[in-house]
Design a protein around this motif. Sequence first.
Motif, mmCIF file in Angstrom:
data_model
loop_
_atom_site.group_PDB
_atom_site.id
_atom_site.type_symbol
_atom_site.label_atom_id
_atom_site.label_comp_id
_atom_site.label_asym_id
_atom_site.label_seq_id
_atom_site.Cartn_x
_atom_site.Cartn_y
_atom_site.Cartn_z
ATOM 1 N N GLN A 33 -7.814 -5.367 -39.743
ATOM 2 C CA GLN A 33 -8.774 -4.430 -39.163
ATOM 3 C C GLN A 33 -9.047 -4.747 -37.694
ATOM 4 O O GLN A 33 -9.338 -3.847 -36.900
ATOM 5 C CB GLN A 33 -10.072 -4.456 -39.956
ATOM 6 C CG GLN A 33 -11.044 -3.346 -39.586
ATOM 7 C CD GLN A 33 -10.506 -1.967 -39.902
ATOM 8 O OE1 GLN A 33 -10.103 -1.711 -41.030
ATOM 9 N NE2 GLN A 33 -10.494 -1.070 -38.918
ATOM 10 N N HIS A 34 -8.946 -6.027 -37.323
ATOM 11 C CA HIS A 34 -9.146 -6.391 -35.915
ATOM 12 C C HIS A 34 -8.121 -5.690 -35.035
ATOM 13 O O HIS A 34 -8.460 -5.142 -33.978
ATOM 14 C CB HIS A 34 -9.045 -7.903 -35.740
ATOM 15 C CG HIS A 34 -9.045 -8.353 -34.304
ATOM 16 N ND1 HIS A 34 -10.140 -8.216 -33.482
ATOM 17 C CD2 HIS A 34 -8.066 -8.918 -33.543
ATOM 18 C CE1 HIS A 34 -9.849 -8.681 -32.275
ATOM 19 N NE2 HIS A 34 -8.596 -9.110 -32.289
ATOM 20 N N GLN A 35 -6.857 -5.678 -35.472
ATOM 21 C CA GLN A 35 -5.821 -5.015 -34.687
ATOM 22 C C GLN A 35 -6.004 -3.503 -34.670
ATOM 23 O O GLN A 35 -5.751 -2.848 -33.653
ATOM 24 C CB GLN A 35 -4.434 -5.376 -35.232
ATOM 25 C CG GLN A 35 -3.878 -6.684 -34.708
ATOM 26 C CD GLN A 35 -4.441 -7.887 -35.435
ATOM 27 O OE1 GLN A 35 -5.398 -7.781 -36.180
ATOM 28 N NE2 GLN A 35 -3.847 -9.040 -35.214
ATOM 29 N N ILE A 36 -6.443 -2.934 -35.786
ATOM 30 C CA ILE A 36 -6.693 -1.491 -35.819
ATOM 31 C C ILE A 36 -7.771 -1.107 -34.814
ATOM 32 O O ILE A 36 -7.692 -0.067 -34.153
ATOM 33 C CB ILE A 36 -7.093 -1.051 -37.245
ATOM 34 C CG1 ILE A 36 -5.871 -1.082 -38.164
ATOM 35 C CG2 ILE A 36 -7.711 0.347 -37.235
ATOM 36 C CD1 ILE A 36 -6.171 -0.687 -39.596
ATOM 37 N N ASP A 37 -8.776 -1.952 -34.674
ATOM 38 C CA ASP A 37 -9.848 -1.677 -33.712
ATOM 39 C C ASP A 37 -9.403 -1.933 -32.273
ATOM 40 O O ASP A 37 -9.858 -1.261 -31.339
ATOM 41 C CB ASP A 37 -11.064 -2.546 -34.030
ATOM 42 C CG ASP A 37 -11.709 -2.185 -35.355
ATOM 43 O OD1 ASP A 37 -11.454 -1.075 -35.862
ATOM 44 O OD2 ASP A 37 -12.458 -3.018 -35.896
ATOM 45 N N LEU A 38 -8.505 -2.911 -32.096
ATOM 46 C CA LEU A 38 -8.091 -3.318 -30.754
ATOM 47 C C LEU A 38 -7.057 -2.377 -30.137
ATOM 48 O O LEU A 38 -7.137 -2.036 -28.948
ATOM 49 C CB LEU A 38 -7.526 -4.740 -30.816
ATOM 50 C CG LEU A 38 -6.942 -5.333 -29.532
ATOM 51 C CD1 LEU A 38 -8.028 -5.478 -28.469
ATOM 52 C CD2 LEU A 38 -6.298 -6.689 -29.836
ATOM 53 N N LEU A 39 -6.106 -1.933 -30.920
ATOM 54 C CA LEU A 39 -4.958 -1.211 -30.368
ATOM 55 C C LEU A 39 -5.308 0.110 -29.677
ATOM 56 O O LEU A 39 -4.675 0.446 -28.667
ATOM 57 C CB LEU A 39 -3.914 -0.996 -31.462
ATOM 58 C CG LEU A 39 -3.099 -2.251 -31.783
ATOM 59 C CD1 LEU A 39 -2.312 -2.073 -33.070
ATOM 60 C CD2 LEU A 39 -2.166 -2.600 -30.629
ATOM 61 N N PRO A 40 -6.279 0.897 -30.140
ATOM 62 C CA PRO A 40 -6.611 2.119 -29.396
ATOM 63 C C PRO A 40 -7.114 1.857 -27.981
ATOM 64 O O PRO A 40 -7.000 2.724 -27.109
ATOM 65 C CB PRO A 40 -7.706 2.767 -30.260
ATOM 66 C CG PRO A 40 -7.456 2.248 -31.630
ATOM 67 C CD PRO A 40 -6.993 0.835 -31.426
ATOM 68 N N GLN A 41 -7.647 0.671 -27.729
ATOM 69 C CA GLN A 41 -8.083 0.331 -26.381
ATOM 70 C C GLN A 41 -6.890 0.071 -25.463
ATOM 71 O O GLN A 41 -6.966 0.272 -24.254
ATOM 72 C CB GLN A 41 -8.974 -0.910 -26.427
ATOM 73 C CG GLN A 41 -10.195 -0.773 -27.324
ATOM 74 C CD GLN A 41 -10.944 -2.079 -27.469
ATOM 75 O OE1 GLN A 41 -11.185 -2.779 -26.480
ATOM 76 N NE2 GLN A 41 -11.303 -2.437 -28.686
ATOM 77 N N VAL A 42 -5.789 -0.382 -26.053
ATOM 78 C CA VAL A 42 -4.592 -0.705 -25.279
ATOM 79 C C VAL A 42 -3.661 0.501 -25.181
ATOM 80 O O VAL A 42 -3.026 0.725 -24.144
ATOM 81 C CB VAL A 42 -3.852 -1.894 -25.930
ATOM 82 C CG1 VAL A 42 -2.620 -2.277 -25.122
ATOM 83 C CG2 VAL A 42 -4.785 -3.081 -26.078
ATOM 84 N N CYS A 43 -3.571 1.273 -26.253
ATOM 85 C CA CYS A 43 -2.706 2.465 -26.306
ATOM 86 C C CYS A 43 -3.574 3.681 -26.613
ATOM 87 O O CYS A 43 -3.522 4.234 -27.722
ATOM 88 C CB CYS A 43 -1.634 2.297 -27.378
ATOM 89 S SG CYS A 43 -0.555 0.882 -27.149
#
Length: 202
Positions: A33-43
Amino acid sequence: MSFTPLILAGGRSSRMGSPKHLLSTPDGRPLYQHQIDLLPQVCPYAPTIYISLAQDSQLDDYLRTLPSVTDASPDPDPVLCKTPHIRKVTPPAITIIHDLDANTSSVTSAGPAAGLLAAHRADPARTWLVIACDYPLLTQRALERLCAKYRPPVTCFRNADGFCEPLLGVWGPDGLAELERRVKGSSASAGGRGGEESGRLR
């Protein structure tokens, strides 16, 4: 250049004793879930975040609700907004990509490479921003630097011991095609091959 986000979460986790993508962070959320929350900020323009899972991966209630690429084809490449500093509001869809083969044996499994190659076979022309699920301290700044430094065929970080981290990198089509060739020839995992790729982030 656009990158398609891919979370690798299909490993056997034999050393952990339980599926590592379902391990809880201090706030009670599973690691993925950490990556799911993080990735929209990067992409911010990516319409979909993909999660790579083995055919027999254990699922929680949330993962059971997600579609897979067997249900729908991968999205077309996003059209990037030309106006700077404007990000789309609509959150990305979350879609599962299953490995082609069951991940039941360390002898027959391609290891982490299986998830990379499943994504590549789903769309051989894409460039993937790849993150293994077990990086709970990963930051937006680190991923933005990784994307900015991308040089084909693959760019990844080096750890403190000087070894490449191919499961935290950007993989282009040529890099994945070469990985597929090597896996077919030796059944090696991506973790054992990353140091041989060019275009690394030092």
